[in-house]
Write an enzyme that holds these catalytic residues in place. Structure first.
Site, PDB file in Angstrom:
ATOM      1  N   HIS A   1       5.081   8.473  13.401  1.00  0.00           N
ATOM      2  CA  HIS A   1       4.227   7.324  13.724  1.00  0.00           C
ATOM      3  C   HIS A   1       5.074   6.104  14.066  1.00  0.00           C
ATOM      4  CE1 HIS A   1       5.174   6.317   9.569  1.00  0.00           C
ATOM      5  NE2 HIS A   1       4.374   5.272   9.528  1.00  0.00           N
TER       6      HIS A   1
ATOM      7  N   HIS B   1       0.810  -1.221   0.000  1.00  0.00           N
ATOM      8  CA  HIS B   1       0.000   0.000   0.000  1.00  0.00           C
ATOM      9  C   HIS B   1       0.842   1.270   0.000  1.00  0.00           C
ATOM     10  CE1 HIS B   1       0.801  -0.670   4.333  1.00  0.00           C
ATOM     11  NE2 HIS B   1       0.762   0.640   4.425  1.00  0.00           N
TER      12      HIS B   1
END
Length: 314
Positions: A179, A115
């Protein structure tokens, strides 16, 4: 000869764990506007800089950088699956130019991507094969990691090659910002998972892939409830990073070590090196103007979510 750039965070959690409707609509509007600007630019050639999440690159052979001569997306987390439209001769010439410039990038004639590559192509171009694209993998999770300086030098080398083509070139950067989702680490996993990281994870059974994806979804749900359950997002650092890109000061990141970046913003923040590579490539066309900056910390997606465009002034 002209160049355009867009860098965008990616997330596999869209549709699984989403923010409130107002935030989702805001992000959709940002992406739609970027897609419209790219369509107006109408690139003839795309260079996509993106990471992997142990779906295509493994510890049997883990390059810092890899340029794809052909590539196929696996379709994880409901992202698009299928081949990218890679112009092989152009990709081969690019790889040769990068090596001649002193940057040791691997090549792949059977690149498998996830992705991290598929999402920006779908969101910004409308599909995996809408434009000729040279995919460039930048290792953002598997230690030892390349540093900011090497990523910058890679971008400069690719930018000089792109300029030599005489085409309208689009540079895309995918990933970040701050993140740290649950990504396995070779030094901390059991023998079975270590075997997956060493290469057997290329073709996971359906049930195992679903279980892996569910762990990420569950982690996101837990992070929404308790933002100390994972490394916290760091909006202050994220905005500083965006400032450096806007002001063409990204070379200042050369001195920021990998361990320091992980401590500041999370272990997956190394994906932002795709942004540095893209901006360094754009800088090979001369001065640039950054615009359409967007940033919001989105715990539902375990990400400081950013978007930034730029165009060459030549």
């Amino acid at each position: 000869m002209s160049a355009y750039l867009h860098c965008l965070s990616h997330t596999p959690l869209v549709g699984y764990v989403d923010p409130v409707a107002e935030v989702l609509a805001e992000v959709d509007e940002v992406v739609a506007a970027a897609r419209a600007r790219i369509a107006a630019f109408d690139p003839q050639l795309v260079f996509l800089f993106a990471p992997d999440h142990y779906n295509g690159f493994f510890y049997d052979v883990m390059p810092s950088f890899c340029i794809g001569m052909a590539a196929t997306a696996i379709g994880d987390f409901h992202s698009l699956a299928g081949p990218l439209d890679v112009p092989r001769e152009t990709a081969e010439a690019c790889a040769a130019a990068v090596l001649e410039a002193g940057v040791d990038a691997a090549v792949s004639y059977r690149m498998q991507v996830d992705h991290g590559f598929a999402q920006p192509l779908e969101l910004l171009l409308g599909g995996l094969a809408e434009k000729p694209v040279v995919p460039v993998f930048i290792n953002g999770v598997a230690v030892p990691l390349p540093g900011f300086q090497r990523a910058r030098l890679l971008g400069e080398a690719i930018g000089r090659f792109a300029r030599s083509t005489g085409k309208r070139v689009l540079f895309l950067g995918s990933g970040g910002l701050s993140h740290q989702p649950p990504v396995p680490e070779l030094a901390k996993v059991d023998a079975r998972m270590a075997d997956r990281l060493l290469g057997s994870g290329r073709d996971l059974p359906t049930d195992e892939r679903q279980a892996r994806q569910q762990r990420v979804i569950s982690a996101a749900e837990g992070f929404v409830a308790d933002q100390n359950s994972l490394h916290p997002l760091n909006p202050e650092w994220d905005n500083h990073f965006l400032d450096l890109l806007e002001q063409r000061r990204f070379a200042e990141l050369d001195g920021l070590g990998n361990a320091e970046l992980s401590a500041l913003a999370g272990k997956s923040t190394h994906e932002v090196k795709t942004w540095v590579t893209a901006f360094a490539a754009l800088s090979a066309f001369g001065p640039y103007q950054a615009h359409e900056r967007y940033y919001r910390p989105i715990p539902e997606w375990i990400a400081g979510f950013g978007s930034l465009s730029a165009h060459s002034l030549s």
